[in-house]
Design a protein around this motif. Structure first.
Motif, PDB file in Angstrom:
ATOM      1  N   GLY A 396       0.795  -1.229   0.000  1.00 17.62           N
ATOM      2  CA  GLY A 396       0.000   0.000   0.000  1.00 17.62           C
ATOM      3  C   GLY A 396       0.823   1.272   0.000  1.00 17.62           C
ATOM      4  N   ILE A 397       2.106   1.216   0.404  1.00 16.63           N
ATOM      5  CA  ILE A 397       2.922   2.437   0.483  1.00 16.63           C
ATOM      6  C   ILE A 397       4.089   2.412  -0.498  1.00 16.63           C
ATOM      7  N   TYR A 398       4.003   1.565  -1.523  1.00 21.97           N
ATOM      8  CA  TYR A 398       5.129   1.404  -2.448  1.00 21.97           C
ATOM      9  C   TYR A 398       4.971   2.170  -3.758  1.00 21.97           C
ATOM     10  N   GLY A 399       3.902   2.935  -3.889  1.00 21.26           N
ATOM     11  CA  GLY A 399       3.762   3.779  -5.065  1.00 21.26           C
ATOM     12  C   GLY A 399       3.250   3.091  -6.308  1.00 21.26           C
ATOM     13  N   GLY A 400       2.767   1.846  -6.185  1.00 18.75           N
ATOM     14  CA  GLY A 400       2.189   1.138  -7.326  1.00 18.75           C
ATOM     15  C   GLY A 400       0.771   1.601  -7.600  1.00 18.75           C
TER      16      GLY A 400
END
Length: 626
Positions: A396-400
């Motif tokens: 959720g916080i990896y920018g995908g």
């Protein structure tokens, strides 16, 4: 029917069903023996062993537990004994250790059923309903809340000669966010100077005031930040282990400190000194209302204590420092709508400080928001979040690719990857949101990590500092999601993950109607190397093209809340006309005029401002009561 006969029949019925309101519940019978049960607590299962005779519960023993030492200790010590003493399960939980308390009670309840006992009788009887006992106390200053702001204020004021009483609804001082948070910002500390780090107050203030863009009381912000350096130095002088943290998000300066101690051990440095100065701390004491005289001056606090005791504390001034409203679903819904924000911090903070201030004539400030989880996403279906969470939450916080409940993108996802502390504000607007990816992306992150998967982008400072191979292990969290594949089935069974061979099937599972069209459009951006919708950095444009495909459902989560009452630059609570309410102060998260929404982008700001405002309040209140 005669009155005496009627009362006799009522009393007999009450005794039959074990609801006499005091003492033991009605008689019970068991199959004598020893039984065990394990129930879920805050951090995992709590295993309990219960020994029964034919007529009573003889002993309750906790066999194993993963609950946090210090915070859970009062529940572990008192709940088993209370069950044996009262022969009842209808007992009060320990504030600050509610999960542990309920786990113990539930485990004993299971053992009662195993032993063939009357569970309903034990659950209905035992509580004392006697008339409240009234007590009184007096002091110069009463502080409501023994967190970072409250204890710092009490320590400061007591050092300056004021007699202070602190009341805390938890069973000890280890329950607050301040006792467990990673560390606060501060400027011009001895630790910084010893490390050769130049951290002027001017740099910290101008960065934060610039970020806030006039949405906070800038005079108050400056005053609070100006107290942070000497506060950290004071803590170090008291013996607390203080160290300087790295600049984890590439802000450009090193303002954040760390404390080596946590929980009760951390706060003991403060509580011991407060008591050594002649002041007092009352635990399991919940502030319920303020005392005001005829002209509206606040002159004390009414509080509730165990055993049905009502304590009125008379004081010259009152400080509200109850830590916001993270534990109040009602207030979360009132401020943000019908959404779920998963609490990661202290859920004893339910907004009572804000409520008391408003009831006394105070007014609300406008900056309502959250301090979001910077380590991963979350979902209530996954159970209690921890640093060792299911690794599939971390996408959720990896920018995908992230989409909302309609299957549409809703912001530039790199904002979350750059700084989830404030970038997560977009997810609060959406409530549920979904990470979507294909097998190539998923497998790569599981094998080599997100930073390597994206080609080690120079533009991603947070990734470079926290998730690259060279990132220090002390600040990196799950550089490589090597456990994600083996944890996937658990996530699917819990209902927040799904795997499918087609994007259509993937979207249909969570009702993401527009997902096929969104993915098709997103893939064109990835192929062109340019995001025409939100202009996301091309390093983060990884196509969702080859099945199988994955989708993960997430919800916002928070360490604490933002937003509280309006205060002036002396931390005095003010009314709608900007007039201070005599005798009433607020600090920490209750002081809404200190915190902006979205949250400041430099981590540790909430903690640092709590300490700085507490120090400032202590000085101002001590001067006011002389």
């Amino acid at each position: 029917m005669k009155k005496g006969l009627f009362l006799t029949l009522i009393l007999a019925a009450l005794m039959l069903f074990g609801v006499t309101g005091c003492g033991q519940s009605g008689a019970n019978s068991y199959t004598a023996g020893t039984y065990t049960s394990s129930q879920e607590g805050k951090n995992g299962p709590v295993e309990v062993q219960v020994k029964f005779s034919a007529k009573k519960i003889q002993s309750v023993e906790i066999i194993s537990s993963k609950e946090t030492p210090g915070i859970s200790d009062p529940a572990r010590e008192r709940i088993p004994q209370a069950i044996v003493d009262k022969q009842s399960l209808n007992i009060d939980t320990v504030a600050g250790a509610t999960y542990t308390s309920n786990a113990i009670i539930s485990a004993v309840a299971d053992c009662v059923e195993q032993a063939g006992g009357n569970l309903a009788a034990l659950q209905n009887g035992g509580k004392d309903t006697a008339k409240a006992e009234k007590k009184e106390a007096s002091c110069d200053i009463v502080v409501v809340g023994a967190g970072a702001a409250g204890l710092t204020a009490a320590l400061t004021a007591s050092e300056l000669g004021a007699h202070v009483i602190v009341i805390e609804k938890g069973a000890n001082a280890g329950v607050s966010n301040g006792a467990n948070a990673g560390g606060p910002i501060a400027a011009e500390t001895n630790v910084q100077k010893e490390a050769g780090v130049d951290m002027p107050l001017e740099t910290l203030f101008t960065h934060m005031s610039g970020f806030a863009k006039n949405t906070v009381n800038e005079s108050l912000l400056k005053k609070a930040l100006s107290q942070t350096g000497e506060t950290i130095d004071l803590f170090e002088d008291l013996g607390m282990g203080v160290w300087l943290r790295p600049d984890s998000y590439g802000i450009g300066f090193r303002a954040r400190h760390g404390f080596r101690e946590r929980g009760v051990d951390r706060m003991k440095f403060l509580t011991d000194e407060i008591e050594a100065n002649g002041s007092k701390i009352f635990y399991e004491t919940r502030g319920t209302s303020l005392v005001q005289d005829a002209d509206g001056t606040v002159t004390g606090v009414v509080a509730a204590q165990p055993g049905n005791v009502e304590l009125t504390i008379h004081a010259k001034v009152v400080l509200l420092a109850t830590g916001g409203y993270l534990g109040s679903e009602e207030k979360i819904h009132e401020k943000f709508g019908d959404i779920n924000i998963i609490p990661l911090g202290n859920t004893l903070s339910v907004g009572e400080g804000i409520d008391m201030a408003l009831a006394a004539g105070g007014s609300e400030d406008r900056n309502w928001g959250i301090v979001a989880n910077e380590f991963s996403a979350a979902n209530a279906k996954a159970g209690t979040w921890s640093f060792n969470c299911n690794q599939n939450l971390r996408f959720g916080i990896y920018g995908g690719l992230l989409v909302n409940r309609e299957g549409n993108r809703f912001f530039n996802e790199k904002e979350m990857a750059d700084n989830p502390l404030c970038g997560a504000e977009a997810t609060v607007r959406e409530n549920k949101y979904y990470a979507v990816m294909d097998a190539a992306y998923y497998d790569s992150v599981a094998k080599i990590g997100i930073f390597e998967t994206l080609g080690r982008p120079d533009s991603w400072e947070a990734g470079k500092r926290n998730l690259s191979a060279s990132a220090p292990d002390s600040i990196a969290h799950a550089k490589i999601l090597d456990k994600a594949p083996e944890q996937l089935q658990e996530a699917i069974e819990q209902g927040w993950a799904y795997k499918a061979d087609t994007i259509e099937d993937l979207g249909a599972h969570f009702g993401l109607e527009n997902l096929p069209a969104t993915v098709a459009e997103y893939n064109t951006y990835c192929e062109a190397g340019r995001d025409e919708q939100f202009y996301k950095d091309k390093s983060f444009l990884i196509p969702v093209s080859e099945g199988p495909f994955y989708v993960f459902e997430y919800e916002p989560s928070a360490w604490c809340t933002l937003g509280g009452v309006r205060v002036d630059d002396s931390l005095r609570v003010i009314d709608d006309s900007n007039n201070p309410i005599p005798g009433l102060y607020a600090a920490g998260l209750d002081a809404g005029s200190l915190y902006t929404s979205p949250y400041y982008d430099n981590e540790g700001s909430a903690f640092g401002l709590a300490l700085g405002s507490g120090r400032l309040a202590g000085k101002l209140m001590a001067a006011a009561v002389k």
